[in-house]
Design an enzyme around this catalytic site. Structure first.
Site, PDB file in Angstrom:
ATOM      1  N   ALA A  66      44.462   2.588  44.990  1.00 36.36           N
ATOM      2  CA  ALA A  66      43.473   1.553  44.731  1.00 36.36           C
ATOM      3  C   ALA A  66      42.275   2.223  44.066  1.00 36.36           C
ATOM      4  O   ALA A  66      42.068   3.435  44.209  1.00 36.36           O
ATOM      5  CB  ALA A  66      43.061   0.886  46.040  1.00 36.36           C
ATOM      6  N   GLY A 111      47.483   3.141  47.393  1.00 39.32           N
ATOM      7  CA  GLY A 111      47.949   1.805  47.027  1.00 39.32           C
ATOM      8  C   GLY A 111      49.124   1.829  46.061  1.00 39.32           C
ATOM      9  O   GLY A 111      49.915   0.882  46.014  1.00 39.32           O
ATOM     10  N   GLU A 114      52.065   2.249  48.200  1.00 41.47           N
ATOM     11  CA  GLU A 114      52.265   0.983  48.912  1.00 41.47           C
ATOM     12  C   GLU A 114      52.894  -0.069  47.998  1.00 41.47           C
ATOM     13  O   GLU A 114      53.721  -0.878  48.435  1.00 41.47           O
ATOM     14  CB  GLU A 114      50.919   0.509  49.474  1.00 41.47           C
ATOM     15  N   GLU A 134      44.680   8.321  52.101  1.00 38.79           N
ATOM     16  CA  GLU A 134      43.476   7.555  52.445  1.00 38.79           C
ATOM     17  C   GLU A 134      42.579   8.265  53.450  1.00 38.79           C
ATOM     18  O   GLU A 134      41.354   8.177  53.376  1.00 38.79           O
ATOM     19  CB  GLU A 134      43.870   6.162  52.984  1.00 38.79           C
TER      20      GLU A 134
HETATM   21  C1  HXC Z   1      39.814   5.393  40.597  1.00 38.35           C
HETATM   22  C2  HXC Z   1      40.889   7.243  39.787  1.00 38.35           C
HETATM   23  C3  HXC Z   1      41.802   7.221  40.869  1.00 38.35           C
HETATM   24  C4  HXC Z   1      41.646   6.180  41.836  1.00 38.35           C
HETATM   25  C5  HXC Z   1      42.276   8.891  39.598  1.00 38.35           C
HETATM   26  N1  HXC Z   1      41.226   8.281  39.033  1.00 38.35           N
HETATM   27  N2  HXC Z   1      42.646   8.273  40.725  1.00 38.35           N
HETATM   28  N3  HXC Z   1      39.916   6.318  39.662  1.00 38.35           N
HETATM   29  N4  HXC Z   1      40.645   5.296  41.668  1.00 38.35           N
HETATM   30  N5  HXC Z   1      42.472   6.049  42.867  1.00 38.35           N
HETATM   31  C6  HXC Z   1      40.525   8.668  37.814  1.00 38.35           C
HETATM   32  C7  HXC Z   1      39.674   9.899  38.004  1.00 38.35           C
HETATM   33  O1  HXC Z   1      38.431   9.563  38.589  1.00 38.35           O
HETATM   34  C8  HXC Z   1      39.531  10.383  36.578  1.00 38.35           C
HETATM   35  O2  HXC Z   1      38.560   9.599  35.926  1.00 38.35           O
HETATM   36  C9  HXC Z   1      40.877  10.040  35.972  1.00 38.35           C
HETATM   37  O3  HXC Z   1      41.457   9.042  36.807  1.00 38.35           O
HETATM   38  C10 HXC Z   1      41.823  11.220  35.954  1.00 38.35           C
HETATM   39  O4  HXC Z   1      41.903  11.755  37.250  1.00 38.35           O
HETATM   40  P1  HXC Z   1      41.620  13.309  37.579  1.00 38.35           P
HETATM   41  O5  HXC Z   1      41.233  13.376  39.014  1.00 38.35           O
HETATM   42  O6  HXC Z   1      40.700  13.907  36.574  1.00 38.35           O
HETATM   43  O7  HXC Z   1      43.074  13.913  37.345  1.00 38.35           O
HETATM   44  P2  HXC Z   1      43.735  15.170  38.083  1.00 38.35           P
HETATM   45  O8  HXC Z   1      42.762  16.287  38.225  1.00 38.35           O
HETATM   46  O9  HXC Z   1      45.012  15.448  37.337  1.00 38.35           O
HETATM   47  O10 HXC Z   1      44.087  14.653  39.557  1.00 38.35           O
HETATM   48  C11 HXC Z   1      45.035  13.628  39.707  1.00 38.35           C
HETATM   49  C12 HXC Z   1      44.949  13.083  41.168  1.00 38.35           C
HETATM   50  C13 HXC Z   1      43.489  12.706  41.508  1.00 38.35           C
HETATM   51  C14 HXC Z   1      45.450  14.176  42.148  1.00 38.35           C
HETATM   52  C15 HXC Z   1      45.890  11.883  41.263  1.00 38.35           C
HETATM   53  O11 HXC Z   1      43.007  11.839  40.483  1.00 38.35           O
HETATM   54  C16 HXC Z   1      43.330  11.996  42.801  1.00 38.35           C
HETATM   55  O12 HXC Z   1      43.378  12.599  43.880  1.00 38.35           O
HETATM   56  N6  HXC Z   1      43.108  10.673  42.738  1.00 38.35           N
HETATM   57  C17 HXC Z   1      42.840   9.879  43.931  1.00 38.35           C
HETATM   58  C18 HXC Z   1      44.088   9.645  44.712  1.00 38.35           C
HETATM   59  C19 HXC Z   1      43.811   8.834  45.967  1.00 38.35           C
HETATM   60  O13 HXC Z   1      43.023   9.270  46.823  1.00 38.35           O
HETATM   61  N7  HXC Z   1      44.410   7.663  46.054  1.00 38.35           N
HETATM   62  C20 HXC Z   1      44.217   6.764  47.220  1.00 38.35           C
HETATM   63  C21 HXC Z   1      43.066   5.853  46.928  1.00 38.35           C
HETATM   64  S1  HXC Z   1      42.671   4.875  48.320  1.00 38.35           S
HETATM   65  P3  HXC Z   1      37.467  10.265  34.936  1.00 38.35           P
HETATM   66  O14 HXC Z   1      36.605   9.118  34.555  1.00 38.35           O
HETATM   67  O15 HXC Z   1      36.774  11.337  35.727  1.00 38.35           O
HETATM   68  O16 HXC Z   1      38.295  10.812  33.812  1.00 38.35           O
HETATM   69  C22 HXC Z   1      43.829   3.657  48.341  1.00 38.35           C
HETATM   70  C23 HXC Z   1      43.641   2.672  49.451  1.00 38.35           C
HETATM   71  C24 HXC Z   1      44.562   1.484  49.340  1.00 38.35           C
HETATM   72  O17 HXC Z   1      44.693   3.604  47.552  1.00 38.35           O
HETATM   73  C25 HXC Z   1      44.160   0.379  50.276  1.00 38.35           C
HETATM   74  C26 HXC Z   1      42.914  -0.318  49.865  1.00 38.35           C
HETATM   75  C27 HXC Z   1      42.631  -1.576  50.660  1.00 38.35           C
END
Ligand code: HXC
Length: 257
Positions: A66, A111, A114, A134
């Protein structure tokens, strides 16, 4: 590809959805979820639908979760509304009457995982990475992960993944039953075409009934579920597909459904 948050293409009853926010690794935000709901309005109304394939744009991510930027400042009530919107939409996707298959082409986190869990099955590219990270953000899965993950991989492995937040590679995802197959990324397209041909060639009502029997039966005790199977099996003799399918076998020709 246009810049809609999801790209939809339908060919011969096979719908292909591509999550299209590659700069944010296809993260799910409200706009994307609204678009998904609109697409489902369309898909649910199509009698000719045979299967749905879902993937992410680009070579890096299926869906990286998400959208964290959108979530950061939410109040508890806003967070609840966001999760409810997603849960409702994802459940509609899961309950489409035809097979829904995730083609996981990279990061499949939070997400995104999921979303893949709500698909009937998933295949992954060898570079795919899965996880429910998360807890690293101070929250828990909110798009169904704490419930669908244990149902897919068992409670012990689900608890490992949702409490540690660790990421797993495609081979481990295969080993624990999170995905059905792993292949090179370049082979995903071929898989999609083969699957479209396979599912497109089968009796469409039979495929729908098979999915209904599995899904509805999972929510019932075994005796009720077996009775449901018998009803759907008997019903399959009421249409034209059974007669065509069995006649084609006996006449040594391909069926035409
Ligand atoms: C918003 C995201 C994102 C996310 C990546 N990006 N994941 N933006 N939400 N979930 C964006 C980054 O900010 C970045 O933007 C661009 O995508 C590229 O990501 P990088 O981090 O630079 O890439 P990399 O170094 O290769 O790392 C990849 C990654 C990392 C390991 C996947 O991006 C990461 O850990 N993302 C978050 C994963 C996560 O925690 N997902 C769960 C979210 S919570 P810019 O602008 O800097 O280029 C969830 C809850 C669900 O899902 C339920 C809700 C009710």
């Amino acid at each position: 590809m246009n810049d809609a948050p999801i790209h939809l293409a339908i060919d011969a009853g096979i719908a292909r959805l591509t999550m299209n926010r590659p700069k944010a690794l296809n993260a799910l935000n409200s706009a994307l979820l609204s678009e998904l709901a609109s697409i489902l309005d369309d898909l649910e109304s199509r009698d000719d639908l045979r299967a749905v394939l879902i993937t992410g744009e680009g070579e890096k991510a299926f869906v990286a979760g998400a959208d964290i930027a959108e979530m950061r400042d939410k109040t508890p009530d806003e967070a609840r509304a966001f999760a409810s919107q997603a849960l409702t939409t994802i459940k509609r996707l899961e309950r489409l009457p035809v097979p829904v298959v995730a083609l996981v082409n990279g990061f499949c986190l939070g997400g995104g995982c999921e979303l893949a869990l709500a698909c009937d099955w998933a295949v992954a590219s060898d570079n795919a990475v899965f996880g429910q990270p998360e807890v690293l953000l101070g929250v828990i899965p909110g798009f169904g992960g704490t419930q669908r993950l244990p149902r897919r991989v068992g409670p012990a492995m689900a608890l490992d993944l949702v409490t540690t937040g660790r990421k797993i590679d495609a081979q481990e995802a295969l080993r624990i039953g999170l995905v059905n197959q792993v292949m090179f990324q370049a082979e995903l397209e071929q898989y999609a075409e083969t699957l479209a041909k396979q599912l497109g060639g089968n009796g469409p009502q039979a495929v729908r009934s098979a999915k209904q029997a599995v899904h509805d039966g999972m929510d019932q005790d075994l005796d009720s579920a077996l009775a449901l199977e018998t009803s759907l099996f008997a019903l399959s003799f009421a249409g034209s597909e059974q007669s065509e399918g069995m006649s084609a076998f006996l006449e040594k020709r391909k069926p035409s459904f």
